[in-house]
Design a protein around this motif. Structure first.
Motif, PDB file in Angstrom:
ATOM      1  N   TRP A 141       0.799  -1.216   0.000  1.00  0.00           N
ATOM      2  CA  TRP A 141       0.000   0.000   0.000  1.00  0.00           C
ATOM      3  C   TRP A 141       0.829   1.263   0.000  1.00  0.00           C
ATOM      4  N   ILE A 142       2.089   1.192   0.419  1.00  0.00           N
ATOM      5  CA  ILE A 142       2.982   2.348   0.241  1.00  0.00           C
ATOM      6  C   ILE A 142       3.230   2.565  -1.251  1.00  0.00           C
ATOM      7  N   ALA A 143       3.403   1.474  -2.007  1.00  0.00           N
ATOM      8  CA  ALA A 143       3.574   1.592  -3.464  1.00  0.00           C
ATOM      9  C   ALA A 143       2.327   2.205  -4.092  1.00  0.00           C
ATOM     10  N   GLY A 144       1.147   1.816  -3.617  1.00  0.00           N
ATOM     11  CA  GLY A 144      -0.095   2.396  -4.131  1.00  0.00           C
ATOM     12  C   GLY A 144      -0.194   3.874  -3.825  1.00  0.00           C
ATOM     13  N   LEU A 145       0.166   4.260  -2.611  1.00  0.00           N
ATOM     14  CA  LEU A 145       0.158   5.691  -2.258  1.00  0.00           C
ATOM     15  C   LEU A 145       1.191   6.470  -3.078  1.00  0.00           C
ATOM     16  N   TRP A 146       2.353   5.871  -3.277  1.00  0.00           N
ATOM     17  CA  TRP A 146       3.397   6.515  -4.095  1.00  0.00           C
ATOM     18  C   TRP A 146       2.864   6.753  -5.517  1.00  0.00           C
ATOM     19  N   ALA A 164      -1.507   8.891 -12.573  1.00  0.00           N
ATOM     20  CA  ALA A 164      -2.529   8.852 -11.517  1.00  0.00           C
ATOM     21  C   ALA A 164      -3.346  10.132 -11.443  1.00  0.00           C
ATOM     22  N   ILE A 165      -2.990  11.160 -12.193  1.00  0.00           N
ATOM     23  CA  ILE A 165      -3.713  12.432 -12.102  1.00  0.00           C
ATOM     24  C   ILE A 165      -5.190  12.247 -12.452  1.00  0.00           C
ATOM     25  N   HIS A 166      -5.486  11.329 -13.359  1.00  0.00           N
ATOM     26  CA  HIS A 166      -6.876  11.047 -13.719  1.00  0.00           C
ATOM     27  C   HIS A 166      -7.639  10.529 -12.502  1.00  0.00           C
ATOM     28  N   PHE A 167      -7.011   9.664 -11.712  1.00  0.00           N
ATOM     29  CA  PHE A 167      -7.643   9.122 -10.513  1.00  0.00           C
ATOM     30  C   PHE A 167      -7.702  10.168  -9.412  1.00  0.00           C
ATOM     31  N   ALA A 168      -6.660  10.979  -9.309  1.00  0.00           N
ATOM     32  CA  ALA A 168      -6.587  11.968  -8.237  1.00  0.00           C
ATOM     33  C   ALA A 168      -7.721  12.978  -8.344  1.00  0.00           C
ATOM     34  N   ARG A 169      -8.088  13.339  -9.548  1.00  0.00           N
ATOM     35  CA  ARG A 169      -9.194  14.284  -9.716  1.00  0.00           C
ATOM     36  C   ARG A 169     -10.502  13.709  -9.196  1.00  0.00           C
ATOM     37  N   TRP A 170     -10.640  12.403  -9.315  1.00  0.00           N
ATOM     38  CA  TRP A 170     -11.877  11.750  -8.910  1.00  0.00           C
ATOM     39  C   TRP A 170     -11.867  11.373  -7.447  1.00  0.00           C
ATOM     40  N   VAL A 171     -10.759  10.817  -6.983  1.00  0.00           N
ATOM     41  CA  VAL A 171     -10.694  10.246  -5.647  1.00  0.00           C
ATOM     42  C   VAL A 171     -10.250  11.278  -4.614  1.00  0.00           C
ATOM     43  N   GLY A 172      -9.365  12.167  -4.994  1.00  0.00           N
ATOM     44  CA  GLY A 172      -8.795  13.112  -4.046  1.00  0.00           C
ATOM     45  C   GLY A 172      -9.801  13.904  -3.235  1.00  0.00           C
ATOM     46  N   PRO A 173     -10.779  14.565  -3.870  1.00  0.00           N
ATOM     47  CA  PRO A 173     -11.745  15.330  -3.070  1.00  0.00           C
ATOM     48  C   PRO A 173     -12.534  14.463  -2.094  1.00  0.00           C
TER      49      PRO A 173
END
Length: 148
Positions: free
Chosen positions: A116-121, A129-138
C-alpha cells in the motif's frame, strides 16, 4: 472509473445497489457516499448530478437500507447507545494522526505495508494517476475527520 471512461450513467444503478448493501453492513458507508458527492461537485464529472441515474441509484440504496433504518428507529438506535457506552467506559481511545497510521499498519499486517505504500506513491507521484486523483482526491478529504 468505468462511468468516467465510458460515460455510461446507467452504471450508477450498480453503485446504488452496492451502496445499499454496504450501508447494511457499515454505517460509515455514508462517509464514502458523501466523498463521492463532494468529488463529483469538485470535478468536471458534476454533470453526472444532472443525470437521473445517480438519483435513481440513491433511491435504490435508500430502499435497500430502509429495513435497517426502520429497525434502528423502532429500537431507539442501539448503535448510538453502544457508542456512548464505549466512550463512557473509557474504551474509546483518541489517536493522533501518527498513532492512527501506526494502528492501521498493524491492522493491515505489517507485511502488506510495501504494497500500500507503493499504491500511495503511485497515487501521489505518478503522472498517470492524475486522472484518478481528480476523482478520488476530493472524496478522501473527508477522511481526516475520522482521525479525531
Amino acid at each position: 472509473m468505468r462511468m468516467v471512461n465510458t460515460g455510461n450513467q446507467k452504471l450508477w444503478i450498480w453503485f446504488g445497489i452496492l451502496a445499499g448493501f454496504g450501508l447494511q453492513n457499515k454505517y460509515s458507508m455514508l462517509i464514502f457516499g458523501a466523498g463521492i458527492v463532494v468529488g463529483l461537485f469538485l470535478t468536471p464529472q458534476r454533470r453526472s448530478l444532472a443525470s437521473p441515474w445517480i438519483w435513481i441509484a440513491g433511491v435504490i440504496a435508500f430502499l435497500i437500507f430502509l429495513p435497517n433504518l426502520r429497525w434502528n428507529v423502532q429500537h431507539h438506535f442501539p448503535f448510538l447507545e453502544l457508542q456512548a457506552n464505549i466512550r463512557a467506559s473509557g474504551r474509546d481511545v483518541p489517536l493522533g494522526p501518527l498513532q492512527f497510521f501506526a494502528q492501521e499498519i498493524l491492522t493491515m499486517h505489517p507485511l502488506t505495508l510495501p504494497v500500500w505504500i507503493a499504491g500511495l506513491w503511485f497515487f501521489f507521484f505518478s503522472p498517470e494517476a492524475i486522472h484518478f486523483a481528480r476523482w478520488v482526491g476530493p472524496g478522501c478529504s473527508l477522511q481526516p475527520s475520522s482521525l479525531r
